[in-house]
Design a protein around this motif. Structure first.
Motif: not given
Length: 177
Positions: A61-77
């Motif tokens: 819960w504290q260190r979940p894996k994130i998908f490789e497209d998560t950070k680029p998506f968050l940057q885009s919004v």
């Protein structure tokens, strides 16, 4: 027993909720007919140590894996108001955000409201805090029940992030989403 309880609750219920259930079961174990639940009984029938299993779940819960497209998506919004609405405890969500160095305007959790998605409280609070109408919001989530149905029940448009390629409820029950 503790590991079976953890399996039932999975990631949908809070650490405090899980600890409370364990405390209640420990206190009333004799009356409920399972005296082996006492503290010395720390292993499951499979030989696993329950505390080790619980620790792994909390670390997830504290260190979940994130998908490789998560950070680029968050940057885009970036520049848009982005919130996390979660059934996981506030502390765990903030730790995960810090761990991954990602940014959101706000975090609203079931722990804050003692109510879990799909109940409307978290969705309504997000609308209220940011003075938004449901038609101005899109909720993106991975759970048909908690995210999609919960948001749609308060009039919010949704995007179902179906990474495991599950069949929709329409296919399972005839419901149209």
């Amino acid at each position: 027993m503790r590991s079976r309880i953890l399996g039932i609750f999975g990631g949908k219920y809070s650490r405090k909720h899980f600890a409370k259930v364990v405390a209640i079961l420990s206190k009333h174990s004799e009356a409920l007919g399972f005296s082996r639940f006492q503290r010395p009984y720390r292993t499951t029938t499979s030989g696993c140590v329950a505390e080790d299993i619980i620790k792994i779940q909390f670390e997830h819960w504290q260190r979940p894996k994130i998908f490789e497209d998560t950070k680029p998506f968050l940057q885009s919004v970036r520049g848009l108001t982005t919130l996390i609405l979660s059934n996981i405890d506030t502390k765990d969500i903030h730790e995960a955000i810090r761990y991954h160095d990602i940014h959101f305007n706000d975090v609203i959790t079931s722990e804050d409201f003692k109510s879990y998605k799909p109940n409307p409280e978290l969705f309504k609070e997000a609308l209220l805090r940011y003075n938004l109408d449901p038609i101005e919001v899109i909720h993106i989530g991975d759970s048909i029940l908690s995210d999609v149905c919960g948001a749609q029940n308060v009039g919010i448009k949704t995007i179902w992030l179906n990474r495991p390629n599950e069949k929709s409820l329409r296919h399972k029950s005839g419901l149209h989403m």
